[in-house]
Design an enzyme around this catalytic site. Structure first.
Site, PDB file in Angstrom:
ATOM      1  CG  LEU A  18      -2.245  -1.121   1.056  1.00  0.00           C
ATOM      2  CD1 LEU A  18      -2.948  -1.187   2.484  1.00  0.00           C
ATOM      3  CD2 LEU A  18      -3.234  -0.280  -0.002  1.00  0.00           C
ATOM      4  CG  LEU A  39     -10.882  -6.287   4.034  1.00  0.00           C
ATOM      5  CD1 LEU A  39     -11.117  -7.515   4.579  1.00  0.00           C
ATOM      6  CD2 LEU A  39     -12.081  -5.481   4.394  1.00  0.00           C
ATOM      7  CD  GLN A  42      -0.758  -0.631  13.136  1.00  0.00           C
ATOM      8  OE1 GLN A  42      -1.118  -1.699  13.632  1.00  0.00           O
ATOM      9  NE2 GLN A  42      -1.071   0.498  13.647  1.00  0.00           N
ATOM     10  CB  SER A  43      -5.838  -3.052  11.658  1.00  0.00           C
ATOM     11  OG  SER A  43      -5.264  -4.551  12.099  1.00  0.00           O
ATOM     12  CE1 TYR A  54       4.495   0.579   7.600  1.00  0.00           C
ATOM     13  CE2 TYR A  54       2.997  -0.275   9.189  1.00  0.00           C
ATOM     14  CZ  TYR A  54       3.435  -0.408   8.033  1.00  0.00           C
ATOM     15  OH  TYR A  54       3.272  -1.628   7.349  1.00  0.00           O
ATOM     16  CB  SER A  84     -12.635   1.376  12.077  1.00  0.00           C
ATOM     17  OG  SER A  84     -12.473   1.079  13.446  1.00  0.00           O
ATOM     18  CD  GLU A  86     -11.060   2.011  18.325  1.00  0.00           C
ATOM     19  OE1 GLU A  86     -10.586   2.978  18.483  1.00  0.00           O
ATOM     20  OE2 GLU A  86     -12.069   1.385  18.827  1.00  0.00           O
ATOM     21  CE1 TYR A 107      -6.985   0.908  12.073  1.00  0.00           C
ATOM     22  CE2 TYR A 107      -8.507   1.289  13.756  1.00  0.00           C
ATOM     23  CZ  TYR A 107      -8.386   0.607  12.510  1.00  0.00           C
ATOM     24  OH  TYR A 107      -9.261  -0.322  11.887  1.00  0.00           O
ATOM     25  CE  LYS A 111      -9.139   1.306   8.723  1.00  0.00           C
ATOM     26  NZ  LYS A 111      -9.235   0.548   7.709  1.00  0.00           N
ATOM     27  CG  HIS A 137     -15.361  -7.452  12.126  1.00  0.00           C
ATOM     28  ND1 HIS A 137     -15.228  -5.959  12.211  1.00  0.00           N
ATOM     29  CD2 HIS A 137     -14.453  -7.738  11.351  1.00  0.00           C
ATOM     30  CE1 HIS A 137     -14.516  -6.031  11.494  1.00  0.00           C
ATOM     31  NE2 HIS A 137     -13.942  -6.652  10.833  1.00  0.00           N
ATOM     32  NE  ARG A 142     -10.265  -9.176  16.619  1.00  0.00           N
ATOM     33  CZ  ARG A 142     -10.124  -7.664  16.073  1.00  0.00           C
ATOM     34  NH1 ARG A 142      -9.328  -7.590  14.888  1.00  0.00           N
ATOM     35  NH2 ARG A 142     -10.830  -6.803  16.376  1.00  0.00           N
TER      36      ARG A 142
END
Ligand code: F7E
Length: 288
Positions: A18, A39, A42-43, A54, A84, A86, A107, A111, A137, A142
């Site tokens: 990416l 998807l 860096q989640s 980053y 998200s 978040e 993060y 997003k 989710h 996970r």
């Protein structure tokens, strides 16, 4: 994944990054996908405080690079952006598509950028781009550094005598936890609609990390209080205390609703990790 020589192979992997715009464009040009589910990120929220630049680059600008690659190659495709919950951050619950964002981490801020740039490409270039604003989710797949799987993995190891303590951060935080399998169906449904739009995907129920712990440990007939210790290292400089989604729009327009409830989800994850650790401990033949 199957080797591409296998006549039954249906999944093909391509390398990409990416942070490399040109290569994304080459990939799109070669593959010409009908649908793109973006998807990549860096989640991890806690990690985003350690690697903010980053995270901004990959999670935020990475989305722009992919959208720009679609735009410049001119391929006709449908684009799903993994937005998200978040992004809601400190906004009071319940959170819906109309709730203003109050991001609380690098993060979440990245997003929010990705969300708006996807909307901008939809409006500016008439691109079929949807934001799925997914609440947490989970599933047995996970990653092990997210709290639900961290708990179920540790629990299975504790039960089998491989670990004696589980260190956690803020166990009073509340999340709207659903089953990833149900949420992937919602993602797919979004791209099958006649018009691109944005949707909150959630269960409409909220539970604390403590409640997750209690249910998980009960499943293994253990008392969580004997094994859990709090470590400040896992706290976030700014925490999202309470997330609770309102999925009414998805229910109405996509005719979507979650099939797996909270308790069922916890049990599914505990049972899967118990079986996995058991296999490791007793070998492939199962329990002695
Ligand atoms: O934390 C608390 C932590 O890291 C959940 C990502 O997929 O969902 C996820 O983000 C809660 C937080 O997920 C530990 O402080 C306590 O309040 O599992 P998590 P998240 O931050 O909610 C959203 C929708 C995303 O988009 C993200 O990509 O649990 N917590 N103790 C802990 N969390 C972790 N990871 N580890 C602990 O020891």
């Amino acid at each position: 994944y199957k080797d591409f020589h296998d006549p039954e192979a249906r999944v093909y992997l391509h390398y990409g990054d990416l942070s490399v715009s040109g290569q994304l464009a080459y990939l799109l040009h070669d593959i010409e996908p009908d649908e793109i589910y973006h998807l990549g990120a860096q989640s991890h929220v806690r990690v985003s405080f350690d690697m903010p630049e980053y995270t901004g680059d990959i999670t935020g600008l990475g989305t722009l690079r992919l959208l720009e690659a679609i735009h410049k190659t001119g391929i006709k495709t449908r684009f799903y952006q993994a937005s998200s919950s978040e992004m809601f951050g400190a906004a009071p619950p319940p959170q819906s598509e109309a709730t203003p964002f109050q991001p609380q981490s690098p993060y979440a801020a990245a997003k929010v950028y990705a969300y708006y740039i996807a909307r901008n490409y939809r409006e500016a270039y008439k691109m079929f781009a949807c934001n799925g604003i997914l609440f947490n989710h989970e599933s047995p797949r996970r990653g092990e550094t997210f709290v639900t799987r961290k708990i179920t993995m540790a629990l299975a190891r504790i039960k089998h005598g491989l670990q004696d303590k589980l260190f956690l951060g803020n166990i009073d935080a509340k999340r709207d936890w659903g089953f990833a399998g149900d949420y992937v169906e919602a993602m797919w449904l979004m791209l099958q609609q006649p018009k691109a739009d944005d949707f909150v995907i959630a269960t409409g129920e909220t539970h604390s990390v403590k409640e997750f712990l209690k249910l998980a440990f009960e499943r293994a007939e253990l008392d969580w209080k004997k094994y859990v210790a709090i470590d400040k290292r896992y706290f976030r400089p700014t925490e999202v205390e309470l997330l609770l989604g309102d999925p009414s729009k998805a229910k109405k327009v996509l005719k979507w609703k979650p099939k797996v409830g909270f308790k069922q989800l916890v049990h599914m994850m505990v049972d899967a990790d118990m079986a996995m650790v058991e296999k490791e401990v007793y070998g492939l033949k199962g329990k002695r």
